[in-house]
Scaffold this motif. Sequence first.
Motif, short mmCIF file in Angstrom:
data_model
loop_
_atom_site.label_atom_id
_atom_site.label_comp_id
_atom_site.label_asym_id
_atom_site.label_seq_id
_atom_site.Cartn_x
_atom_site.Cartn_y
_atom_site.Cartn_z
N UNK A 229 0.84 -1.20 0.00
CA UNK A 229 0.00 0.00 0.00
C UNK A 229 0.87 1.25 0.00
N UNK A 230 0.53 2.17 -0.92
CA UNK A 230 1.25 3.45 -0.97
C UNK A 230 0.68 4.37 0.11
N UNK A 231 1.48 5.30 0.65
CA UNK A 231 0.94 6.20 1.67
C UNK A 231 -0.01 7.23 1.08
N UNK A 232 -0.79 7.89 1.93
CA UNK A 232 -1.68 8.97 1.51
C UNK A 232 -3.06 8.47 1.12
N UNK A 233 -3.96 9.47 0.86
CA UNK A 233 -5.36 9.15 0.55
C UNK A 233 -5.46 8.39 -0.77
N UNK B 204 -7.10 4.76 -1.33
CA UNK B 204 -8.22 4.47 -2.23
C UNK B 204 -7.83 3.40 -3.25
N UNK B 205 -6.62 3.57 -3.81
CA UNK B 205 -6.16 2.56 -4.78
C UNK B 205 -6.09 1.19 -4.13
N UNK B 206 -5.61 1.19 -2.88
CA UNK B 206 -5.47 -0.07 -2.15
C UNK B 206 -6.83 -0.71 -1.88
N UNK B 207 -7.84 0.17 -1.63
CA UNK B 207 -9.18 -0.33 -1.32
C UNK B 207 -9.80 -1.00 -2.55
N UNK B 208 -9.63 -0.36 -3.72
CA UNK B 208 -10.31 -0.89 -4.91
C UNK B 208 -9.47 -1.93 -5.66
N UNK B 209 -8.18 -1.79 -5.63
CA UNK B 209 -7.33 -2.76 -6.34
C UNK B 209 -6.14 -3.09 -5.46
#
Lengths: 327, 262
Positions: free
Chosen positions: A18-22, A26-31
């Motif tokens: 997971x990359x830091x920040x919002x 979000x990217x981590x949540x969807x993909x």
Amino acid sequence: MAIIRARGLGKCFRVADKQPGLGGTLRHFFARRLKDIPAVKDVSFTIESGEVVGFLGANGAGKTTTLKMLTGLIEPSAGEVEVAGYRPFRRQAAFLRTITLVMGQKQQLIWDLPPLDSLRVNAAVYGISEAEARRRIDELAEMLELGEELRRPVRKLSLGQRMKAELLAALLHRPSVLFLDEPTLGLDVNAQVRVREFLADYNRRTGATVLLTSHYMGDITALCQRVLLIHQGQLFYDGSLQELTQQLAPYREVCCDLGAVYPPEAFRGFGELESLAGHRVRLLVSRDQLTGTISRLLLTFPVLDLEVNDPPVEEIIGRLFREGAVA
Amino acid sequence: MNRTLRLARVLLSVQYAYMLEYRAEIALWALSGLLPLIMLALWSGAAAAADLSLSPAELSRYFLAAFVVRQFTVVWVIHVFEEDALQGRLSPYLLQPLHPFWRYLAAHIAEQATRVPFVLAIVLAVWLLGAGASGWPPPSTWLLGLLVIHLAFLLRFLLQSVITMACFWSERAAALDRLLLIPYLFLSGLVAPLEAFPPGLRRLAAATPFPSMVDFPARLLSGGEVDLLGGLATLAAWMALLLPLYLLLWRAGLRRYAAMGA
């Protein structure tokens, strides 16, 4: 006879990337992206029955992961492992009766009850008769200098008493292979010494095989003649502790009490200045230049007292990893 | 056999001693399971009760029995397993020659034993308040009812154990239990006897294991009309379906176990 065999042992963990920040969230949540982290790579060794072997390495080097594979807690991603003739991950009852794993920072004793209650459960789980369990508890309690503490709730015990009770619980079924992960972690010096003495005594009495990890080199030097050194998941040394210190740390520590105070520059050319505190100086001197350096020190400075020691092993290991000597 | 009995005796007695340490908390849990008695108060209104085929006394007995069933079928294995897996306490259990779920089962039974005085006190209070406990069924029905309650507990334990296996794939699998709570509440007969449901909803409920967990034992315990053999066969069929599924997931889950925190 080899009781532990590991051949090409490897373990890879799949973890979220997971990359830091919002945006990253979000990217981590969807993909969700995953990546493989190799924790142990191609580790091979054998340990003979009755040996006490130290397993050294920095945090995250792969020691605990290797112990988890040897005890069957996790399945290896690669290679083969055999302990006392069993494949650990199958976790057959006969295998589980043969081994024990003590984790210094984890406990198996029931927190709100006295250790004796947990010991009763362990005796029943391992099929040890009540009379035999009492006999073994008395014997181990004597070796560990435990008495009334076994009748007090675990939460009321000191860390040292709790660790000794944990050892008692872990050894009640008389395992012949002991995996000890930081068994003296957090204990004071006296408690560390008592645990070491107990383990040495247990090994002498039962001929049990011990594989021990510890951050306290005192544990290793007191108990182990042989060490395995692991770094970044790879085994890079398997041999005697003495050879390790000679091969990888060809230094000796020279401590001098001087008749006057000198600046650090004064010790240039006398090896590596380790510390300078008032009249006391500590130098690391290469073994092949030891005699010459001591002669020059005696000629140059008013030396009141002089000692030559092996540097502490934790310093050797720390230096080794800091300098990247194992890369 | 002797060894197994001794193991069961020791596990239960030690877990009971452990649960007694938390008796105040368990009393609060017992109080928090008052939903069937609240539903009894709601259904006791004449207009609502008229929609049911049960008399006010039968309705009272049903909800009081549902309260007892609910108290002895509480299952929390998913929460304790999730915590044990995350905190590394599962690892020492896995290294002993005893399947960890026997410990959890013993803990549940010990917790039920700790509840007994609190549940009896609440039942007695409701009885004294005259909530229609007249004409209780005979002791033989009570004994059979207790047996069925424990079978219902085992079914609920097994169902939650199957869901618990998600802990091997997700670090927060206990949330799934909350998802199951809604169908459990509505389809088990906790909020209303299934007889009060429209036929379509009753058929839907019958296709799930939930009525076996409350409706069947509660109706049996309250002396209502039940198909005993059919009810027992349904319980057995669900357990026969869930047990192999659980074992399969356990084996697959262990391959993913990373022994975190240990």
